[in-house]
Design an enzyme around this catalytic site. Structure first.
Site, PDB file in Angstrom:
ATOM      1  N   ASP A  22     -17.203 -12.384 -23.246  1.00 31.79           N
ATOM      2  CA  ASP A  22     -17.846 -12.450 -21.934  1.00 31.79           C
ATOM      3  C   ASP A  22     -19.296 -12.926 -22.012  1.00 31.79           C
ATOM      4  O   ASP A  22     -19.686 -13.881 -21.349  1.00 31.79           O
ATOM      5  CB  ASP A  22     -17.799 -11.079 -21.229  1.00 31.79           C
ATOM      6  CG  ASP A  22     -16.380 -10.578 -21.059  1.00 31.79           C
ATOM      7  OD1 ASP A  22     -15.455 -11.407 -21.168  1.00 31.79           O
ATOM      8  OD2 ASP A  22     -16.193  -9.368 -20.842  1.00 31.79           O
ATOM      9  N   CYS A  31       5.251  -6.225   1.616  1.00 31.04           N
ATOM     10  CA  CYS A  31       5.574  -4.803   1.680  1.00 31.04           C
ATOM     11  C   CYS A  31       4.829  -4.135   2.842  1.00 31.04           C
ATOM     12  O   CYS A  31       5.085  -4.465   3.998  1.00 31.04           O
ATOM     13  CB  CYS A  31       5.276  -4.157   0.322  1.00 31.04           C
ATOM     14  SG  CYS A  31       6.060  -2.566   0.096  1.00 31.04           S
ATOM     15  N   TYR A  32       3.882  -3.254   2.562  1.00 28.07           N
ATOM     16  CA  TYR A  32       3.104  -2.630   3.637  1.00 28.07           C
ATOM     17  C   TYR A  32       2.512  -3.704   4.548  1.00 28.07           C
ATOM     18  O   TYR A  32       2.484  -3.549   5.775  1.00 28.07           O
ATOM     19  CB  TYR A  32       1.980  -1.780   3.031  1.00 28.07           C
ATOM     20  CG  TYR A  32       1.140  -1.042   4.042  1.00 28.07           C
ATOM     21  CD1 TYR A  32       1.487   0.238   4.452  1.00 28.07           C
ATOM     22  CD2 TYR A  32      -0.003  -1.618   4.592  1.00 28.07           C
ATOM     23  CE1 TYR A  32       0.721   0.917   5.383  1.00 28.07           C
ATOM     24  CE2 TYR A  32      -0.773  -0.947   5.528  1.00 28.07           C
ATOM     25  CZ  TYR A  32      -0.406   0.320   5.918  1.00 28.07           C
ATOM     26  OH  TYR A  32      -1.157   0.991   6.839  1.00 28.07           O
ATOM     27  N   HIS A  80       8.177  -7.768  -3.652  1.00 32.11           N
ATOM     28  CA  HIS A  80       6.903  -8.172  -4.260  1.00 32.11           C
ATOM     29  C   HIS A  80       7.023  -9.504  -5.018  1.00 32.11           C
ATOM     30  O   HIS A  80       7.433  -9.508  -6.177  1.00 32.11           O
ATOM     31  CB  HIS A  80       6.409  -7.082  -5.214  1.00 32.11           C
ATOM     32  CG  HIS A  80       5.948  -5.867  -4.488  1.00 32.11           C
ATOM     33  ND1 HIS A  80       4.654  -5.718  -4.016  1.00 32.11           N
ATOM     34  CD2 HIS A  80       6.607  -4.751  -4.103  1.00 32.11           C
ATOM     35  CE1 HIS A  80       4.546  -4.564  -3.381  1.00 32.11           C
ATOM     36  NE2 HIS A  80       5.723  -3.947  -3.423  1.00 32.11           N
ATOM     37  N   GLU A 112       4.753 -11.156  -6.298  1.00 31.60           N
ATOM     38  CA  GLU A 112       3.739 -11.243  -7.357  1.00 31.60           C
ATOM     39  C   GLU A 112       4.200 -10.604  -8.664  1.00 31.60           C
ATOM     40  O   GLU A 112       3.561 -10.770  -9.702  1.00 31.60           O
ATOM     41  CB  GLU A 112       2.428 -10.595  -6.882  1.00 31.60           C
ATOM     42  CG  GLU A 112       2.431  -9.067  -6.729  1.00 31.60           C
ATOM     43  CD  GLU A 112       3.043  -8.574  -5.419  1.00 31.60           C
ATOM     44  OE1 GLU A 112       3.782  -9.342  -4.779  1.00 31.60           O
ATOM     45  OE2 GLU A 112       2.791  -7.413  -5.052  1.00 31.60           O
ATOM     46  N   LYS A 155     -10.502 -11.701 -16.859  1.00 39.35           N
ATOM     47  CA  LYS A 155     -10.699 -11.893 -18.301  1.00 39.35           C
ATOM     48  C   LYS A 155      -9.932 -13.111 -18.848  1.00 39.35           C
ATOM     49  O   LYS A 155     -10.466 -13.894 -19.617  1.00 39.35           O
ATOM     50  CB  LYS A 155     -10.226 -10.631 -19.030  1.00 39.35           C
ATOM     51  CG  LYS A 155     -10.492 -10.631 -20.506  1.00 39.35           C
ATOM     52  CD  LYS A 155     -11.797  -9.964 -20.787  1.00 39.35           C
ATOM     53  CE  LYS A 155     -12.099  -9.822 -22.244  1.00 39.35           C
ATOM     54  NZ  LYS A 155     -13.404  -9.175 -22.431  1.00 39.35           N
ATOM     55  N   GLY A 193       0.850  -1.196   0.000  1.00 40.92           N
ATOM     56  CA  GLY A 193       0.000   0.000   0.000  1.00 40.92           C
ATOM     57  C   GLY A 193       0.875   1.232   0.000  1.00 40.92           C
ATOM     58  O   GLY A 193       2.072   1.138   0.304  1.00 40.92           O
TER      59      GLY A 193
END
Ligand code: XMP
Length: 506
Positions: free
Chosen positions: A223, A78-79, A165, A167, A362, A51
């Site tokens: 979709d 992190c945060y 991070h 990710e 998606k 964050g």
């Protein structure tokens, strides 16, 4: 299931996606979700995101203290790591040398999160604060040259923290670290697979709908098509699809929808050919928002007329995606364009919603679509706006101008596909401005339309960059459009990113 507590980090959504890539279902929820609610959802693990705030700063987002009492493994990123440290009695402060970008990790402990990864590894960091003292009982597992506590853990209680991070792709062993958390610490099973997603969705639709009747508006995009296929699999002929062809689709697109549904899949399909009706209403209208409004209203009216003929319809299928769900909860943006979709229908028609894609990103929808056996062309179709070519024919929308654009666009699509670039681009299309320019063809003067090529890369359409298409490809597209499309004598390339431009011209 893994819950990601979102503290507003740039990569929060990415964490949920990466967890899903490990085939574990994951949802992102606001950091201030009550602990009771989190307990009720019974997650196998919790990830606290990064964050923008300083965890010790005034008004910093904080979870209720008893979150950390939950008997659930937790990973702070992190945060999230700093928050964990502070809440459990550690110390957090500003670092002398801020770290942004790639850092060199030195791993000191390979028992827990870092199992199976080397001592030296690259990781992506972005922070001005760091943990200065780990809480009691925690082991420091990695450091960087400037930050002595870049990762810590207390495996007994299932508490882990990383300042970098995992990710982000630039973190060399990010996925291994996440997998260690998911599969070793949390004991998750990799069972979030396309087949299971489909089975789950089908069960949920059956439970919601029972024996009642459902209608679905098909647009031709991935979709609505996937949503319709899932509902059809669940309830068979109690679903009727309505395809309103407003005449603003690209070349052969209407035929493709009819082929993929009506003829090949046995989904009951009502095809409404309303081309003339939309064009009549659009005659002389040049303002983009007025066009959207007219098309939106006309669409609803046409759909309603058809739906009235379907007896006892109680539900309406919507292709709402997980990113829409997250965004509508968090986005507070100025209105740039009113993006029409079929979202206006339920209010008018008083139907309950069936939203089988509500949990999916998606790319997951595409995987499901492929698993359902949908044609490749449909599975990978680039996003296309509801008002269609009406907002790419700048100014007055006439049958003649639509046809010019349609033909130019078809050439562009064909060449982009042939170059193998279609899937790499978020969108690629042609625009027809409302101007003429002078040219010379076969020794004669021409005075005709220019066509603009627009191709962008993007992750979510919120921002976009213009695609650096190869010159050879541009040359081919330009030559073919001018030679093959009567009424066009010039081709231009749009090299505007978003912002400051938007993806569409109108
Ligand atoms: P902009 O042009 O705002 O577009 O950068 C962002 C994304 O939204 C699509 N778009 C629309 N989609 N109705 C839609 O359903 C609309 O009126 C509309 N306008 C833009 C656009 O194609 C891009 O993917």
């Amino acid at each position: 299931m893994i819950l990601v507590l979102d503290f507003g980090g740039q990569y929060s959504q990415l964490i949920a996606r990466r967890v899903r890539e490990c085939r574990v279902f994951s949802e992102m929820i606001p950091y201030d979700t009550p602990v009771e609610e989190i307990r009720r959802r019974n997650p196998e693990g919790i990830i606290l995101s990064g964050g923008p705030n300083s965890v010790y700063g005034e008004g910093a987002p904080r979870v209720e203290d008893d979150l950390f009492d939950l008997d659930v493994p937790m990973l702070g990123i992190c945060y999230g790591m700093q928050h964990m440290a502070l809440s459990l009695g550690g110390e957090v402060g500003a670092v002398q040398i801020r770290e942004y970008g790639r850092s060199d990790l030195l791993v000191k402990d390979h028992e827990g999160l870092f199992a199976g990864t080397p001592d030296g590894q690259k990781a992506w960091t972005s922070h001005g604060d760091a943990v200065l003292a780990a809480p009691e009982g925690f082991t420091v597992t990695a450091e960087t040259p400037s930050v002595p506590i870049i990762a810590f853990e207390e495996p007994e209680r299932g508490r882990f923290g990383v300042q970098f991070h995992p990710e982000v792709r630039h973190t060399e062993y990010g996925m291994e670290i996440l997998k260690n958390f998911l599969f070793e610490a949390c004991g998750c099973k990799p069972d979030w697979t396309p087949v299971n997603i489909i089975t789950d969705a089908v069960e949920r639709i059956r439970a919601q709908v029972g024996e009642r009747k459902v209608i679905c508006g098909l647009s031709g995009g991935v979709d609505s098509s996937t949503a319709a296929m899932l509902v059809h699999r669940a309830i068979g002929d109690n679903l009727t699809c309505v395809f309103v062809d407003h005449g603003l689709l690209r070349q052969n697109e209407a035929e493709q929808v009819i082929e993929a549904f009506g003829e090949n899949s046995e989904v009951p399909l009502i095809h409404v050919d309303s081309k003339g009706r939309f064009l009549d209403k659009l005659a002389g209208v040049t303002d983009p928002e007025a066009k959207r409004k007219i098309i939106g209203e006309e669409f609803i009216r046409t759909f309603e007329e058809e739906a009235r003929g379907i007896e006892d319809a109680t539900f309406l299928v919507q292709g709402t995606l997980y990113s829409d769900v997250i965004e509508s909860g968090t986005r507070d943006a100025a209105k740039i364009k009113s993006h029409h979709n079929v979202g206006g229908l339920p209010e008018v028609m008083d139907l309950d919603l069936v939203e089988p894609l509500r949990n999916l990103f998606k790319d997951e929808v595409r995987v499901v679509a492929a698993e359902l056996g949908m044609p490749e062309r449909l599975v990978w179709r680039q996003p296309f706006p509801g008002p269609g070519l009406a907002i790419r024919v700048i100014g007055d929308v006439t049958a003649e101008r639509l046809e010019i654009l349609r033909r130019a666009d078809a050439v562009l699509q064909e060449e982009i596909r042939a170059a193998g670039l279609y899937r790499d681009l978020w969108q690629s299309f042609a625009v027809l401005p409302a101007i003429h320019s002078v040219g010379v063809m076969g020794d004669a003067r021409t005075y005709a339309y220019p066509v603009v090529i627009r191709a962008v890369t993007s992750d979510d359409a919120m921002t976009a960059d213009w695609a650096r298409l190869p010159y050879d490809l541009l040359e081919k597209i330009s030559n073919r459009i001018i030679n093959e499309v009567p009424g066009v004598n010039r081709v231009a390339l749009d090299i505007t990113s978003k912002p400051p431009g938007t993806i569409e011209w109108e």
